[in-house]
Structures are given as C-alpha cells and as structure tokens.
Scaffold this active site. Structure first.
Site, PDB file in Angstrom:
ATOM      1  CG  HIS A  77      -0.364  -0.071   2.539  1.00 47.62           C
ATOM      2  ND1 HIS A  77       0.146   1.026   3.183  1.00 47.62           N
ATOM      3  CD2 HIS A  77      -0.209  -1.110   3.405  1.00 47.62           C
ATOM      4  CE1 HIS A  77       0.590   0.674   4.381  1.00 47.62           C
ATOM      5  NE2 HIS A  77       0.398  -0.621   4.538  1.00 47.62           N
ATOM      6  CG  ASP A  79      -2.740   4.065   2.808  1.00 53.68           C
ATOM      7  OD1 ASP A  79      -2.371   3.004   2.271  1.00 53.68           O
ATOM      8  OD2 ASP A  79      -3.592   4.081   3.724  1.00 53.68           O
ATOM      9  CG  ASP A 109       2.719  -0.225   7.883  1.00 48.30           C
ATOM     10  OD1 ASP A 109       2.427  -0.912   6.892  1.00 48.30           O
ATOM     11  OD2 ASP A 109       1.899   0.142   8.730  1.00 48.30           O
ATOM     12  CD  GLU A 139      -3.153  -1.690   5.184  1.00 45.52           C
ATOM     13  OE1 GLU A 139      -3.246  -2.756   5.822  1.00 45.52           O
ATOM     14  OE2 GLU A 139      -2.652  -0.649   5.661  1.00 45.52           O
ATOM     15  CD  GLU A 167       0.785  -4.399   5.740  1.00 50.48           C
ATOM     16  OE1 GLU A 167       1.596  -3.796   6.484  1.00 50.48           O
ATOM     17  OE2 GLU A 167      -0.211  -3.858   5.233  1.00 50.48           O
ATOM     18  CG  HIS A 361       0.788   2.501  12.597  1.00 46.45           C
ATOM     19  ND1 HIS A 361      -0.520   2.085  12.775  1.00 46.45           N
ATOM     20  CD2 HIS A 361       1.114   2.144  11.333  1.00 46.45           C
ATOM     21  CE1 HIS A 361      -0.954   1.499  11.681  1.00 46.45           C
ATOM     22  NE2 HIS A 361       0.033   1.522  10.783  1.00 46.45           N
TER      23      HIS A 361
END
Length: 387
Positions: A77, A79, A109, A139, A167, A361
């Site tokens: 992904h 984003d 990520d 995602e 991932e 994150h």
C-alpha cells in the site's frame, strides 16, 4: 533517475524517493503513483490505474514479464498513517540513516517493500514467469482501496502461484490474520445549561453509555476466547480509537462522536458480535426522540476487511520459503491486511516483508538496514526463480 542493475543501493534510492511523498491516508497519493508510472515506463512496463470516486487517489497495477500462469503478485500500500501530534527527531518525509536504521514515515510500513519490488523491475521484465505489481491506497483506514484493483486483477491476469503482501513481518511467513470492521457513532443531543439536566440531553453522556456497552462486549470476547487459536491476543479486540464531544463544561453537549474497530480471528461473525450494540443504539435513539425529537443516535460502518486463513497456502509457503531461507512454521498476526481480500478473490496468499510491525505507526518509524538487505536477497532469488 539513472537506473542500474537491481541492488540494495537502487532500492535505497527508490525508497528515499517514496518516503518524500506525503501519502498520509487523508491526502492524495497521485504524485507517488505518477512517479511509479514514469519509473515503470522507463522499463517498458505499462501500468493501469484504478482510481477512487473522487479521482484524488488511485491504485496502480502492472505486469512485468509475459502474461502466463504461475507468476507472483507483489502487493503493497502507498498510504501511511499521520505524523501530526507525534514527536519526531527529524523530518518524517526525509529518509535518515543512523546506527543501522533508516528513519522516515513508511520505511517499515510499507514503502520499504514497495521500493524493493520496484528496484527489481529490470530483472522481472526478463523473466519467463510474470511479476504483477499491485500498489493500493487507503489500506491504513480499513483496506478501502484494494478491492477494486483486486477485482481487476482477478479478471485480467492469469492465475498466479502466490500473492505476497509485503507487510512488515521481519521476512517471516504469515498465513493468517484477523479481519477488521471500523464504525463511527454520532450522537446529537439537546443543549441546555448543565445545571438543568432535565431540560436537555448530553450527547457525551449518551456516547459514554454506548462506549461502556462496547467495553462489556470486549470483556466477554476476552473471557470466552480460545487461547489456542494461534493469535496474540487470541480474542477479538474491540477498541475506541477516537472520541469527540461538547463545547464547554457548563453546557449539555449537543454533539458527540466516536470511532471504534473490531478485529476478529477467522471463525467469528463481526455482525453477530455487534448486533446487541446496534440494538442498544436503536433503543437509545427511540428513547431520546420521545422527549427531544431533534436528538439522534446514528451508527455507520466505515470500512471492513476479511480475515486471512492458511487455507490453500501449502504450495505458496513452500515456494516463498525457498526465497527467504526461513524454515520456521508460518504464523498468524493480530493486525489486518489486504491479504484476506486477495485470498477472497481466489489468489493463494501470504504475508511476508521486511521490517517489524512494532516500528510501524510510531514517531521516528524505522527499518533496520539488515531487513532491507534480507529483502534484497529475497527479490534477487525471486527474479532467479522466475527466470
């Protein structure tokens, strides 16, 4: 960009470029998509977009090599999650190397995997089996973007041997993950002075009651889970991630909202789990309207993605093991991915990529350079396997 033979250095150069694009989910990803299209065109690879309704975001897929069966999908992904409110030591949109780590939003990520896949395009185009690149949007906000692209892939490409969702797994093979549903609850109260609670309805008070109901459901799920199901934690998790409401301490809140997600291992029915909550919301809505017709409780499902299981993954696992050199048993993960969507479309699917979800994150997100080196070996072996 000057292109040379695929290498860790070329992957690093591409990763630096990808990190520089602020593709936070609430922003457009088109600048990154345009850059990837241009890069692929330099290698005579034609790419196709699958845009969202607004035209501000797009998935991108492309095939390197011949259109025959037995190829590999490499999926990632575009984003990333927000950096606002996080304390970063340096610019999150500029890759910074220090002490064996590469810092920047998306390093782990999961722009690291995407960069590795793109770096090996010059080798993939010469293969006798194809590599299908699949880059999605949104995602991070419930796997919203990929389904339309996956449906196009299902209709247009020969059946691949495996879809690899890159991932961050520290290059270990994952064959199962939880599904996710994301909901928003909006409460409209009736404002009044806070000393006259019988003259109005506090939207905050209603929202708190409903969140308490969710926490009771979460407790029951935790207490009744199968501890041997291979997930950590083994139970479905239900968390409230956002809550907002009210204007001042001395006003009964006129509006409140909260968002929650439910993450279930395979075998659970999210709709069945949440049915009592929907009933509680409907009962609250009716009760409030009996006294104040302008009040409201509204629940909306914002996103959902299915779980992934190990069904039909034996050949895929054996194939990817040859690429990673990793012989430990496949595992399950608690987070959700687009893997379940690929599997639902009929593609043998597993998850395997560089970096760790523990760094995702976070402020100062990073990926270990030795993970990029492991990803480099993986891509080199894949190109050789498909040659």
């Amino acid at each position: 960009m000057t292109h040379s033979a695929p290498s860790l250095a070329s992957a690093r150069a591409i990763l630096d470029r990808l990190i520089a694009f602020d593709t936070t989910s609430h922003r457009s990803n088109l600048a990154l998509i345009e850059w990837v299209e241009s890069y692929l065109a330099e290698h005579s690879v034609k790419a196709a977009r699958v845009a969202d309704e607004s035209g501000d975001k797009a998935n991108l897929f492309a095939t390197c090599g011949p259109m025959v069966e037995g190829g590999v999908i490499l999926s990632g992904h575009s984003d990333v999650v927000p950096v606002e409110g996080q304390e970063w030591s340096s610019d999150p949109w500029t890759a910074r190397e220090e002490n064996g780590k590469l810092y920047g939003r998306g390093t782990s990520d999961m722009k690291g995997f995407v960069a590795l896949a793109l770096a090996w395009v010059p080798a993939f185009v010469r293969g006798s089996k194809p590599v299908h690149l699949a880059i999605s949007y949104d995602e991070e906000v419930g796997c919203k973007g990929a389904p339309a692209m996956i449906e196009r892939l299902r209709k247009t490409i020969p059946l691949p041997r495996v879809a690899i969702v890159g991932e961050p797994t520290s290059m270990r093979i994952v064959t199962g993950h939880k599904g996710i549903t994301v909901h928003e609850v909006q409460v409209r109260g009736h404002e009044a002075h806070s000393s006259l609670v019988n003259h109005g309805v506090s939207a905050n008070a209603v929202a708190i009651e409903l969140m308490h109901h969710l926490m009771e459901i979460a407790r029951d799920l935790r207490e009744n889970a199968d501890p041997e199901n291979g997930f950590d934690p083994p139970y479905p998790t239900l968390t409230v991630g956002v809550m907002e409401g009210g204007q001042a301490a001395n006003i009964l809140a006129g509006h409140a909202r909260f968002e929650f997600d439910l993450r279930c291992p395979p075998g659970y029915d999210a709709a069945e789990i949440l049915a009592p909550f929907y009933e509680a919301c409907a009962a609250q809505d009716a009760a409030l309207k009996g006294n104040f017709p302008d009040t409201r409780v509204h629940v909306e499902k914002l996103a959902s993605a299915p779980p992934m299981t190990d069904a039909g993954s034996e050949d895929a696992v054996a194939f990817v093991r040859r690429l990673t050199g990793e012989n430990s048993p496949p595992s399950n993960v608690a987070y959700a991915t687009e893997g379940g969507q690929f599997q639902q479309a009929g593609f043998p699917t597993l998850i395997c990529g560089p970096g760790s979800i523990e760094q995702a994150h976070q402020p100062d997100e990073w990926i270990a350079l030795d993970q990029l080196e492991a990803g480099t070996r993986f891509m080199a072996r894949l190109a050789e396997e498909l040659s």
